[in-house]
Each structure stands twice: as C-alpha cells, then as structure tokens.
Scaffold this motif. Structure first.
Motif, mmCIF file in Angstrom:
data_model
loop_
_atom_site.group_PDB
_atom_site.id
_atom_site.type_symbol
_atom_site.label_atom_id
_atom_site.label_comp_id
_atom_site.label_asym_id
_atom_site.label_seq_id
_atom_site.Cartn_x
_atom_site.Cartn_y
_atom_site.Cartn_z
ATOM 1 N N GLU A 172 -31.338 4.061 42.149
ATOM 2 C CA GLU A 172 -30.649 2.875 41.763
ATOM 3 C C GLU A 172 -31.530 1.595 41.552
ATOM 4 O OE1 GLU A 172 -26.848 2.257 42.063
ATOM 5 O OE2 GLU A 172 -27.107 4.387 41.483
ATOM 6 N N ALA A 216 -18.015 0.702 39.574
ATOM 7 C CA ALA A 216 -18.842 0.834 38.235
ATOM 8 C C ALA A 216 -18.854 -0.535 37.674
ATOM 9 C CB ALA A 216 -18.147 1.793 37.305
ATOM 10 N N LYS A 219 -21.451 -2.856 39.809
ATOM 11 C CA LYS A 219 -22.820 -2.036 39.708
ATOM 12 C C LYS A 219 -23.453 -2.573 38.271
ATOM 13 C CE LYS A 219 -24.741 2.505 39.178
ATOM 14 N NZ LYS A 219 -24.774 3.696 39.293
ATOM 15 N N SER A 220 -22.566 -2.245 37.059
ATOM 16 C CA SER A 220 -23.111 -2.714 35.752
ATOM 17 C C SER A 220 -23.469 -4.153 35.693
ATOM 18 C CB SER A 220 -21.907 -2.424 34.821
ATOM 19 O OG SER A 220 -22.048 -3.029 33.508
ATOM 20 N N ASP A 359 -14.795 10.463 37.736
ATOM 21 C CA ASP A 359 -15.835 9.563 37.351
ATOM 22 C C ASP A 359 -15.666 9.035 35.763
ATOM 23 O OD1 ASP A 359 -17.020 9.706 39.717
ATOM 24 O OD2 ASP A 359 -18.178 11.572 39.276
ATOM 25 N N SER A 378 -18.025 7.905 30.976
ATOM 26 C CA SER A 378 -18.092 7.678 32.505
ATOM 27 C C SER A 378 -17.503 6.122 32.494
ATOM 28 C CB SER A 378 -19.357 7.648 32.834
ATOM 29 O OG SER A 378 -20.341 6.662 32.152
ATOM 30 N N GLU A 380 -18.879 3.890 34.266
ATOM 31 C CA GLU A 380 -19.996 3.075 34.104
ATOM 32 C C GLU A 380 -20.267 2.555 32.497
ATOM 33 O OE1 GLU A 380 -23.499 4.562 36.031
ATOM 34 O OE2 GLU A 380 -22.675 4.928 37.887
ATOM 35 N N ASN A 384 -20.017 -1.008 31.114
ATOM 36 C CA ASN A 384 -20.785 -1.636 30.177
ATOM 37 C C ASN A 384 -20.096 -2.095 28.827
ATOM 38 O OD1 ASN A 384 -23.354 -1.952 31.504
ATOM 39 N ND2 ASN A 384 -23.519 0.313 31.545
#
Ligand code: CTP
Length: 391
Positions: A172, A216, A219-220, A359, A378, A380, A384
C-alpha cells in the motif's frame, strides 16, 4: 497505474521472507520489481526466491559483471520510480543517515532521486536506541519516508515495537508513493458501511453494506494526497493506511459526528448505508417471546444526514451522495440529487444483490451537467473516476 520500476532493498533481518510476498504482489500488478540484497540478507532468504518471483536478476554485488555496459548502481538508481528498504536494519539506516556507500544497496540509495521508503525492523531496544531514533529523525527530515514498525512478538523473544509491517501494508505504501498527489491540500470526509440500530441488548437492525465503496473512496483520496477521515460503521475491512478512522454505530451517532465536524472538510462523501428507521425505544431487557406469534416493533425515522449537510454547507464544500435503487435508477437518483441539493450522486442498481460485498460495482455518476455510465469495474477504479470528475 502504468507499469513502474520499483526497487526493493532487502537487508539482513528475520523479516526478509515477508519481502517475497511484497515482490510477488507488485509483480502480479504488472510492475517491474528490482530486488537488491545485502550480503546479510542472503543469510535469511535466497536471491533465487526473488529471481523466480520477479523474473528479473537479483542484484547483490557492486562489482559483478553487468549484462550491458552500464554503471550498475547508477542505472538501477536512475530507472527507479520508488524504492522501499525492508526490513531495514540498524546498519543500513546508520549508513544512509551518514552518507556511507560501501555496498550495492547503500550506493544505489545514495544515488537515487526517486522517493525512498524505509521500513525498520529490529529488536525493540535497538529500535528505541536514541542513536537509531536520531538517525531515523534525520532521514525523515531529509525526505525519506520512515514507516513505524508494528508491535507484536519479535524474533528475539521480546514483545514490542519492531516488527516489519505485513506485506500488504508495505505494498500500500509503495502504491501510494507512486500516485500523483492531485488532491493535495484537500480535506475529505467519507462515511462508509452500514449502521446498527439497537432493538434490545442482543438484537439490532442493519443492512447488507460491506463498506467497500466508502473504504475505496477513502483510500483513493488518501493516495491522491488528501487528508482523509473515515467514519465507518461495522465492517470487516482493514483501515486504509494514513487515514483517520472513527467507528460509528447508529444513524444518530453518525449524524452527530458528521454535523459536528463537517465544516473542516472540502469534500464530504456519504457512502454509508444509513438506516432510514430506528426502533422508537431500545428495550432495556431482552425482548421475550412470551407465547406471542407476532412482535410489534415500532420504528421512527432517522434524520437525513446528507440533507442536513447540504443545508449547512458553504459554497466551497462539495457534497457527494449515493443512491441505492432497485427500480427507476436514474429517475430516483436524479430526484435525490435535487431534493438533497447534492453536487454529485452515484447511482447503484441494487436489484442485483451480488454487488453487496463485491470488490466491483457498476454505477452511474450524475451531476447537474453530466451523466456518466461506469461499466463493471473495481470499487477503487470507481472511486478514482469520482475524484477525476471533481477536477
Ligand atoms: N442518507 C443519509 N441519511 C439517511 C439516509 C440516507 O445521509 N438517513 C444518505 C446516504 O448515505 C446516501 C443518500 O442519502 O448518500 C441516499 O441514500 P439512499 O438510501 O439511496 O436513499 P434515501 O434517502 O434513504 O431514500 P429511499 O430510502 O427512499 O430510497
């Protein structure tokens, strides 16, 4: 993310074996992983392991004959997009801090201009030694990123701070280090997961939300340089690195926490699946069957948190909601965008229950000007896309 050149520097610590997983994960993601090992590292794990995992030669020697005519330490340093040294022994830390370059790894690190992450791992007393701490502080001041070792049972038998973080965490940090910081300076609040509405001491009402979309997003945003806070209902997910996580229970609890701090944030994203109704009264004692065939449970409306956020926000704040719909997806999502006065709504078709806990998802992102269909990807990637659209 495009293919990057990642340098893993492995020094002589018992945790060297964990770096095999790091190398494997990054290679599977399509990156070029160059492993450089010190002499002592090879006492713990063989270069053959890394060569087989990465499919690339493992460098151990400053003076071995290069394949092409090139100055090895310089060519490796030049092609590196990011480097991580792990486990980093007291020895390599001391050498880098003092500009000593007497083997291949220390020479490359001295020549590198890309970001370098150092993950120390050693006995707790060694780690706490003021000289090591001074070296780490000095390196941190000079722009090296120092990862705090994790706590637990150490190879020497001591319990304390000194363990190399787990491979997924190291990966990560590397991936975050490779991400362009286009949200730097922004403060982002994300809510995620289900809420838990208590009925009695042993029962509660909740929903299928896994929290994955909210995590997600957190995190992004953090990868992209934002300062992120995550208010999370109960989930089984690991906290994203470098994100402040605060756990919430009920819709009421979430309401209080969001409203009390919303003014600190530039972007507020309500990805939490907030209960619309909660028991009117929480029974102090366990509700008994008492030979009844039915139980009447009276529920009352919870507050619409996002509506309240929109009412109180200033013009510089961006508010993003989600719409979970089982019919008339776009129509209902558009109505929520307007009624709740949102800047953006992400519409999810929940007729397909498979998306819960998955996911991946398929969404339509709607603003007053745009409507973008995001095919199955995903969570993620969806996160984004959402941040890309804010630019
Ligand atoms: N939301 C909220 N507070 C609530 C309920 C929902 O802030 N009490 C937020 C959700 O986090 C989401 C958006 O409102 O961002 C839409 O949630 P959704 O459950 O799709 O819609 P509801 O407003 O609850 O409407 P309905 O249940 O009628 O579809």
């Amino acid at each position: 993310m495009k293919k990057k050149s990642i340098l893993l520097g492995v020094t002589g610590g018992i945790a060297a074996y964990k770096m095999a997983s790091v190398a494997s994960s990054l290679t599977k993601k399509g990156h070029e992983v160059h492993v450089v090992m010190t002499e002592s590292a090879q006492e713990f794990i063989s270069p053959v392991t890394f060569r087989a995992i990465t499919g690339l030669p493992v460098e151990t020697d400053l003076f071995s004959e290069p394949e092409k005519h090139e100055v090895k330490h310089i060519s490796l340093a030049d092609k590196t997009d990011i480097a991580l040294i792990g486990p980093a022994t007291a020895n390599i830390i001391g050498k880098i801090a003092n500009g000593i370059a007497d083997d291949l790894l220390s020479t490359i690190i001295t020549a590198i201009t890309a970001p370098v992450i150092i993950a120390p791992a050693m006995n707790v007393h060694m780690f706490n030694n003021p000289i090591i701490q001074d070296n780490l502080d000095y390196l941190s001041d000079k722009g090296y990123k120092i990862l705090a070792p994790s706590e637990g049972m150490l190879a020497c038998g001591y319990v304390g701070k000194g363990r190399l973080p787990e491979p997924n965490i190291l990966v990560e940090y590397i991936l975050k280090g490779l991400t362009t910081k286009d949200l730097k300076g922004k403060k982002v609040l994300v809510t995620a997961g289900p809420t838990k509405e208590e009925i009695d001491p042993v029962r509660y009402l909740t929903n299928y939300s896994s929290g994955k979309m909210g995590y997600a997003l957190a995190k992004s945003a953090s990868y992209r340089g934002a300062e992120v806070k995550l208010l999370s209902g109960p989930t089984s997910l690991d906290d994203p690195i470098e994100v402040e996580v605060e756990k919430i229970k009920s819709a009421d609890d979430l309401y209080e926490k969001v409203i009390n701090q919303m003014e600190e944030f530039d972007i507020i994203i309500m990805a939490a699946a907030v209960a619309d109704f909660t028991p009117e009264n929480i029974s102090e004692n366990k509700i008994k069957k008492n030979n009844e065939d039915y139980l009447d449970l009276r529920l009352k409306r919870t507050k619409d948190i996002i509506k309240e956020i929109s009412k109180n926000k200033d013009e510089n704040q961006t508010v993003i909601g989600f719409a979970a719909e089982s019919k008339d997806l776009i129509k209902n999502a558009r109505e929520k965008l307007e009624k709740k006065n949102l800047d953006m709504i992400v519409a999810n078709d929940i007729k397909n229950k498979e998306i819960f806990g998955s996911d991946e998802s398929e969404v339509i992102i709607i603003t007053s000007e745009k409507q973008i269909d995001v095919s199955r990807s995903s969570k993620e990637d969806i996160a984004n896309k959402i941040f890309d659209l804010l630019k």
